[in-house]
Structure formats: structure tokens, C-alpha cells
Design an enzyme around this catalytic site. Structure first.
Site, PDB file in Angstrom:
ATOM      1  N   ASP A 126       3.171   5.744   2.095  1.00 28.57           N
ATOM      2  CA  ASP A 126       2.709   4.461   1.548  1.00 28.57           C
ATOM      3  C   ASP A 126       3.522   3.320   2.134  1.00 28.57           C
ATOM      4  O   ASP A 126       4.733   3.244   1.926  1.00 28.57           O
ATOM      5  CB  ASP A 126       2.854   4.481   0.021  1.00 28.57           C
ATOM      6  CG  ASP A 126       2.310   3.231  -0.651  1.00 28.57           C
ATOM      7  OD1 ASP A 126       1.849   2.317   0.054  1.00 28.57           O
ATOM      8  OD2 ASP A 126       2.350   3.170  -1.893  1.00 28.57           O
ATOM      9  N   GLY A 133       7.206  -2.872  -3.654  1.00 28.55           N
ATOM     10  CA  GLY A 133       7.142  -4.127  -4.393  1.00 28.55           C
ATOM     11  C   GLY A 133       6.135  -5.110  -3.854  1.00 28.55           C
ATOM     12  O   GLY A 133       5.602  -5.926  -4.590  1.00 28.55           O
ATOM     13  N   MET A 153       7.938   6.460   0.580  1.00 24.40           N
ATOM     14  CA  MET A 153       7.718   5.033   0.823  1.00 24.40           C
ATOM     15  C   MET A 153       8.148   4.701   2.248  1.00 24.40           C
ATOM     16  O   MET A 153       9.281   4.972   2.644  1.00 24.40           O
ATOM     17  CB  MET A 153       8.520   4.187  -0.174  1.00 24.40           C
ATOM     18  CG  MET A 153       8.056   4.282  -1.613  1.00 24.40           C
ATOM     19  SD  MET A 153       6.314   3.822  -1.848  1.00 24.40           S
ATOM     20  CE  MET A 153       6.293   2.121  -1.237  1.00 24.40           C
ATOM     21  N   HIS A 168       0.509   5.332  -8.799  1.00 23.41           N
ATOM     22  CA  HIS A 168       1.903   5.262  -8.353  1.00 23.41           C
ATOM     23  C   HIS A 168       2.654   4.287  -9.269  1.00 23.41           C
ATOM     24  O   HIS A 168       2.421   3.084  -9.228  1.00 23.41           O
ATOM     25  CB  HIS A 168       1.917   4.785  -6.884  1.00 23.41           C
ATOM     26  CG  HIS A 168       3.280   4.503  -6.338  1.00 23.41           C
ATOM     27  ND1 HIS A 168       3.464   3.794  -5.167  1.00 23.41           N
ATOM     28  CD2 HIS A 168       4.524   4.835  -6.776  1.00 23.41           C
ATOM     29  CE1 HIS A 168       4.763   3.695  -4.919  1.00 23.41           C
ATOM     30  NE2 HIS A 168       5.419   4.310  -5.893  1.00 23.41           N
ATOM     31  N   ASP A 217      -1.303   0.945  -7.492  1.00 29.11           N
ATOM     32  CA  ASP A 217       0.116   0.589  -7.500  1.00 29.11           C
ATOM     33  C   ASP A 217       0.451  -0.197  -8.764  1.00 29.11           C
ATOM     34  O   ASP A 217      -0.013  -1.326  -8.934  1.00 29.11           O
ATOM     35  CB  ASP A 217       0.448  -0.264  -6.276  1.00 29.11           C
ATOM     36  CG  ASP A 217       0.448   0.541  -4.994  1.00 29.11           C
ATOM     37  OD1 ASP A 217       1.225   1.507  -4.915  1.00 29.11           O
ATOM     38  OD2 ASP A 217      -0.335   0.213  -4.079  1.00 29.11           O
ATOM     39  N   MET A 234       5.614   2.250 -10.153  1.00 25.25           N
ATOM     40  CA  MET A 234       6.850   1.602  -9.696  1.00 25.25           C
ATOM     41  C   MET A 234       7.435   0.845 -10.882  1.00 25.25           C
ATOM     42  O   MET A 234       7.470  -0.383 -10.908  1.00 25.25           O
ATOM     43  CB  MET A 234       6.547   0.662  -8.528  1.00 25.25           C
ATOM     44  CG  MET A 234       6.248   1.384  -7.241  1.00 25.25           C
ATOM     45  SD  MET A 234       5.745   0.262  -5.916  1.00 25.25           S
ATOM     46  CE  MET A 234       3.968   0.379  -6.073  1.00 25.25           C
ATOM     47  N   SER A 270      -5.403   1.292  -1.220  1.00 23.73           N
ATOM     48  CA  SER A 270      -4.662   0.727  -2.351  1.00 23.73           C
ATOM     49  C   SER A 270      -5.407  -0.469  -2.931  1.00 23.73           C
ATOM     50  O   SER A 270      -5.636  -1.467  -2.238  1.00 23.73           O
ATOM     51  CB  SER A 270      -3.270   0.287  -1.905  1.00 23.73           C
ATOM     52  OG  SER A 270      -2.647  -0.458  -2.932  1.00 23.73           O
ATOM     53  N   HIS A 316      -5.920   4.544  -4.746  1.00 22.28           N
ATOM     54  CA  HIS A 316      -4.469   4.453  -4.978  1.00 22.28           C
ATOM     55  C   HIS A 316      -4.182   3.217  -5.828  1.00 22.28           C
ATOM     56  O   HIS A 316      -4.594   2.108  -5.490  1.00 22.28           O
ATOM     57  CB  HIS A 316      -3.717   4.359  -3.645  1.00 22.28           C
ATOM     58  CG  HIS A 316      -2.230   4.423  -3.799  1.00 22.28           C
ATOM     59  ND1 HIS A 316      -1.545   5.617  -3.963  1.00 22.28           N
ATOM     60  CD2 HIS A 316      -1.283   3.448  -3.827  1.00 22.28           C
ATOM     61  CE1 HIS A 316      -0.245   5.374  -4.071  1.00 22.28           C
ATOM     62  NE2 HIS A 316      -0.065   4.068  -3.997  1.00 22.28           N
ATOM     63  N   MET A 322       3.302  -2.051 -10.895  1.00 22.01           N
ATOM     64  CA  MET A 322       4.639  -2.645 -10.767  1.00 22.01           C
ATOM     65  C   MET A 322       4.980  -3.441 -12.021  1.00 22.01           C
ATOM     66  O   MET A 322       4.118  -4.118 -12.574  1.00 22.01           O
ATOM     67  CB  MET A 322       4.690  -3.578  -9.556  1.00 22.01           C
ATOM     68  CG  MET A 322       4.202  -2.963  -8.265  1.00 22.01           C
ATOM     69  SD  MET A 322       4.238  -4.189  -6.942  1.00 22.01           S
ATOM     70  CE  MET A 322       3.362  -3.312  -5.650  1.00 22.01           C
TER      71      MET A 322
END
Length: 216
Positions: free
Chosen positions: A176, A143, A138, A67, A36, A69, A9, A34, A38
Site C-alpha cells: 500500500d 496518513g 506500507m 485498513h 483506509d 490506521m 483505495s 480497500h 485514519m
């Protein structure tokens, strides 16, 4: 795709030396990048958006796993694909019209995944499992990086595997959160195909060696 994949990540990378870290992963045994994303609304944190994706697109030579979020992911799916995403995973909890979202991602030539938070039961995927390319479970509450692994994840892997097999789905299972050298082999044995590792890789003395060990 082969299983036993490691997807470091970039949330845990050194953003002052992002190109260096991306090139390290290019040269390592890592399989995927990966990413992330957010938004500070779906999860209580903000990570990064398209400027960082542009850097990834310029330098990453491996499969890019994004991913989201975020709330209203449909608004941004096309832009992430334009910025080099090979797979986009959206949260079951954030999608009002999940079937439409999954098929739109696939219509753009990317693979599509669905994500479940720790408290969302696997049975919620019964009507979409045959359509998705990946299920991301998850194993922490999303977060923040560096959280403790939730042990109930093993049970959810077994339930997801059963659901995949009973529906003739080809979906991979990705995990993850809280993944390290102590639990990686157990997760693969339980049926996981892809492990996301952030702190375990980037805080290691030798990230490249750690990636090798995570695959054993």
C-alpha cells in the site's frame, strides 16, 4: 484466493459521487475495495468512519478490505465487521496484544491482517505470521495519499515471503502506497499478492482500463 489482486483505495474516490465510484469498481476488474480508516492520532490525518462504511456496505459487491490506521483498534473491530468488513488489518505498532486482536477478528468470521510501517522490520512478525491471513507492507509512511514509493519495500517483500514459507503460513502479501503502472508488475514479480492503488486509479482518464493494466 487468487493472487495478482488489485484493491483500489476509496480514500482517492470522489466523495460527492461515492455510490457512482463504488459501482464503477463493481463493474471493473478490481478484486477488493480497500478502506483506509485514519483517526488523526495514529496518523496525522482523519479519513472516514462508519457513515462511509455504511455506504460501502450498501453498494459494494466485492471483498471489503479495511485498513485501520488508528490507536486502540480493538475498540472498533466489531463495529467494522458489523458494517461489512471481510478483512481487517491492524498495525503492529498500534496493538499491545496483537495475538488476541488477530484471533478476535477471526472469531467473528472475518480475515485478519497485520500492517508494518516502513521502518518496522519484518522479523517482528515471526511469532504471529502463522496466525494471520495477510501481511500489509506500507510502501509510504501512512496518513496521506499520493506519496512517493519507498524502494526498500522490495527487500521487505522478499523477507516477508521467506518468513511465510518458513512458517508454513498461508498469508497473502499486500502493498500500500505509491503504486502505479510503472511499479505494479515489479511488485507482483517480487512476491506481492495484492496491490492497493488510490491516485493511480481514481485520477486516471479511464480508471477501469488502469485497473486492467495494473494486473498485467
Amino acid at each position: 484466493m487468487k493472487t495478482k489482486l488489485i484493491a483500489p483505495s476509496l480514500l482517492s474516490a470522489d466523495f460527492g459521487n461515492l455510490q457512482r465510484d463504488i459501482e464503477m469498481l463493481n463493474a471493473s476488474q478490481a478484486d477488493w475495495f480497500h478502506i483506509d480508516v485514519m483517526d488523526g492520532r495514529f496518523v496525522p490525518n482523519i479519513s472516514f468512519g462508519f457513515p462511509v462504511m455504511k455506504t460501502v456496505q450498501q453498494h459494494a459487491k466485492k471483498f471489503v478490505d479495511v485498513h485501520l490506521m488508528i490507536v486502540e483498534p480493538d475498540k472498533y473491530v466489531d463495529e467494522f465487521i458489523n458494517h461489512g468488513a471481510d478483512l481487517i488489518s491492524v498495525h503492529y505498532e498500534a496493538c499491545t496484544h496483537l495475538h488476541r486482536t488477530i484471533h478476535h477478528i477471526q472469531s467473528r468470521g472475518a480475515k485478519a491482517g497485520v500492517v508494518l510501517n516502513p521502518s518496522t522490520p519484518v522479523l517482528m512478525l515471526e511469532d504471529i505470521i502463522a496466525d494471520v491471513d495477510l501481511v500489509l507492507l506500507m510502501s509510504v509512511n501512512p496518513g496521506f495519499g499520493g506519496q512517493k514509493f519507498i524502494e526498500n519495500t522490495y527487500k521487505k517483500i522478499a523477507e516477508t515471503k521467506d518468513l511465510i514459507l518458513s512458517n508454513n503460513s498461508t498469508a497473502l502479501i499486500e502493498i500500500d502506497g505509491g503504486i502505479n503502472l510503472e511499479n505494479a508488475s515489479k511488485l507482483f514479480e517480487a512476491g506481492a499478492d495484492v496491490l492497493v492503488a488510490g491516485n493511480a486509479v481514481f485520477s486516471a482518464e479511464s480508471p477501469e482500463r488502469t485497473i486492467e493494466l495494473l494486473k498485467i
